[in-house]
Design a protein around this motif. Sequence first.
Motif, mmCIF file in Angstrom:
data_model
loop_
_atom_site.group_PDB
_atom_site.id
_atom_site.type_symbol
_atom_site.label_atom_id
_atom_site.label_comp_id
_atom_site.label_asym_id
_atom_site.label_seq_id
_atom_site.Cartn_x
_atom_site.Cartn_y
_atom_site.Cartn_z
ATOM 1 N N LEU A 66 0.838 -1.206 0.000
ATOM 2 C CA LEU A 66 0.000 0.000 0.000
ATOM 3 C C LEU A 66 0.871 1.254 0.000
ATOM 4 N N GLN A 67 0.273 2.336 -0.471
ATOM 5 C CA GLN A 67 0.854 3.669 -0.342
ATOM 6 C C GLN A 67 -0.140 4.522 0.429
ATOM 7 N N VAL A 68 0.385 5.441 1.215
ATOM 8 C CA VAL A 68 -0.472 6.359 1.960
ATOM 9 C C VAL A 68 -0.132 7.770 1.509
ATOM 10 N N HIS A 69 -1.155 8.462 0.977
ATOM 11 C CA HIS A 69 -0.998 9.837 0.500
ATOM 12 C C HIS A 69 -1.876 10.751 1.333
ATOM 13 N N ARG A 70 -1.397 11.941 1.575
ATOM 14 C CA ARG A 70 -2.203 12.897 2.330
ATOM 15 C C ARG A 70 -3.470 13.268 1.585
ATOM 16 N N LYS A 71 -3.375 13.432 0.264
ATOM 17 C CA LYS A 71 -4.542 13.837 -0.511
ATOM 18 C C LYS A 71 -5.354 12.649 -1.015
ATOM 19 N N LYS A 72 -4.683 11.607 -1.494
ATOM 20 C CA LYS A 72 -5.372 10.452 -2.073
ATOM 21 C C LYS A 72 -5.834 9.436 -1.041
ATOM 22 N N GLY A 73 -5.253 9.469 0.140
ATOM 23 C CA GLY A 73 -5.571 8.477 1.156
ATOM 24 C C GLY A 73 -4.760 7.211 0.942
ATOM 25 N N VAL A 74 -5.311 6.090 1.318
ATOM 26 C CA VAL A 74 -4.629 4.800 1.205
ATOM 27 C C VAL A 74 -4.998 4.175 -0.130
ATOM 28 N N ILE A 75 -3.967 3.785 -0.891
ATOM 29 C CA ILE A 75 -4.210 3.136 -2.189
ATOM 30 C C ILE A 75 -3.332 1.894 -2.315
ATOM 31 N N VAL A 76 -3.801 0.966 -3.152
ATOM 32 C CA VAL A 76 -3.006 -0.214 -3.476
ATOM 33 C C VAL A 76 -1.800 0.260 -4.278
ATOM 34 N N GLN A 77 -0.644 -0.260 -3.947
ATOM 35 C CA GLN A 77 0.616 0.131 -4.589
ATOM 36 C C GLN A 77 0.456 0.220 -6.114
ATOM 37 N N PRO A 78 0.569 1.410 -6.688
ATOM 38 C CA PRO A 78 0.398 1.553 -8.128
ATOM 39 C C PRO A 78 1.679 1.280 -8.916
ATOM 40 N N ASP A 79 2.825 1.237 -8.242
ATOM 41 C CA ASP A 79 4.118 1.135 -8.926
ATOM 42 C C ASP A 79 4.673 -0.282 -8.964
ATOM 43 N N GLY A 80 3.821 -1.272 -8.863
ATOM 44 C CA GLY A 80 4.273 -2.657 -8.876
ATOM 45 C C GLY A 80 4.442 -3.200 -7.465
ATOM 46 N N MET A 81 4.131 -4.442 -7.315
ATOM 47 C CA MET A 81 4.193 -5.087 -6.010
ATOM 48 C C MET A 81 5.632 -5.449 -5.665
ATOM 49 N N PRO A 82 5.893 -5.585 -4.369
ATOM 50 C CA PRO A 82 7.247 -5.961 -3.948
ATOM 51 C C PRO A 82 7.607 -7.345 -4.467
ATOM 52 N N GLY A 83 8.875 -7.541 -4.768
ATOM 53 C CA GLY A 83 9.338 -8.833 -5.262
ATOM 54 C C GLY A 83 9.644 -9.790 -4.126
ATOM 55 N N VAL A 84 10.087 -10.970 -4.501
ATOM 56 C CA VAL A 84 10.454 -11.994 -3.529
ATOM 57 C C VAL A 84 11.842 -11.655 -2.989
ATOM 58 N N THR A 85 11.931 -11.485 -1.685
ATOM 59 C CA THR A 85 13.197 -11.177 -1.021
ATOM 60 C C THR A 85 13.617 -12.363 -0.160
ATOM 61 N N GLU A 86 14.848 -12.330 0.313
ATOM 62 C CA GLU A 86 15.309 -13.383 1.218
ATOM 63 C C GLU A 86 14.474 -13.404 2.493
ATOM 64 N N ALA A 87 14.121 -12.211 2.987
ATOM 65 C CA ALA A 87 13.306 -12.134 4.205
ATOM 66 C C ALA A 87 11.937 -12.772 3.967
ATOM 67 N N PHE A 88 11.343 -12.518 2.808
ATOM 68 C CA PHE A 88 10.051 -13.132 2.499
ATOM 69 C C PHE A 88 10.185 -14.641 2.400
ATOM 70 N N GLU A 89 11.236 -15.115 1.720
ATOM 71 C CA GLU A 89 11.424 -16.558 1.585
ATOM 72 C C GLU A 89 11.604 -17.231 2.945
ATOM 73 N N GLU A 90 12.319 -16.581 3.852
ATOM 74 C CA GLU A 90 12.510 -17.142 5.195
ATOM 75 C C GLU A 90 11.185 -17.199 5.954
ATOM 76 N N LYS A 91 10.409 -16.122 5.861
ATOM 77 C CA LYS A 91 9.091 -16.097 6.505
ATOM 78 C C LYS A 91 8.203 -17.206 5.935
ATOM 79 N N LEU A 92 8.245 -17.392 4.629
ATOM 80 C CA LEU A 92 7.458 -18.434 3.967
ATOM 81 C C LEU A 92 7.886 -19.818 4.451
ATOM 82 N N ARG A 93 9.201 -20.053 4.510
ATOM 83 C CA ARG A 93 9.701 -21.353 4.988
ATOM 84 C C ARG A 93 9.232 -21.635 6.413
ATOM 85 N N GLN A 94 9.289 -20.629 7.273
ATOM 86 C CA GLN A 94 8.870 -20.824 8.663
ATOM 87 C C GLN A 94 7.388 -21.197 8.744
ATOM 88 N N GLN A 95 6.567 -20.480 7.976
ATOM 89 C CA GLN A 95 5.129 -20.770 8.007
ATOM 90 C C GLN A 95 4.830 -22.136 7.406
#
Length: 133
Positions: A66-95
């Motif tokens: 998400l992005q938070v703008h003072r004028k637009k409010g809260v919006i779904v990330q318009p610039d592309g979603m975050p990619g797969v990171t090592e931290a995400f992969e570790e969190k996924l493995r744990q779950q």
Amino acid sequence: MFIELDLQSETPIYAQLVDQIVEGIASGALQPGDPLPSVRRLAEDLGINLHTVNKSYNLLKQEGFLQVHRKKGVIVQPDGMPGVTEAFEEKLRQQLRSLAAAAAVRGMTEEAFAQESRSVYRNTITNRGGEQR
């Protein structure tokens, strides 16, 4: 936006809210740039504390969903979603490790666990048109 919370669940409400918003993005129900209700509005609509919604929105912002703008409010990330990171992969493995252990204790086979995982993944990313994203 359709959010359904289980107030009797052991899963914290903020985590349920985070999960449902991410699922909405994955399924295509929420598109990049789509506005989300304000913290106050969503809290009021769901009948929950506004600090709970704020915590969920902040976590989603930190993770890049998400992005938070003072004028637009809260919006779904318009610039592309975050990619797969090592931290995400570790969190996924744990779950997955925790879920696999619970499945094994209950007698579920590895193939049944893998099949259920594939099914959930496919159902999550299938948009309303039936196509995978």
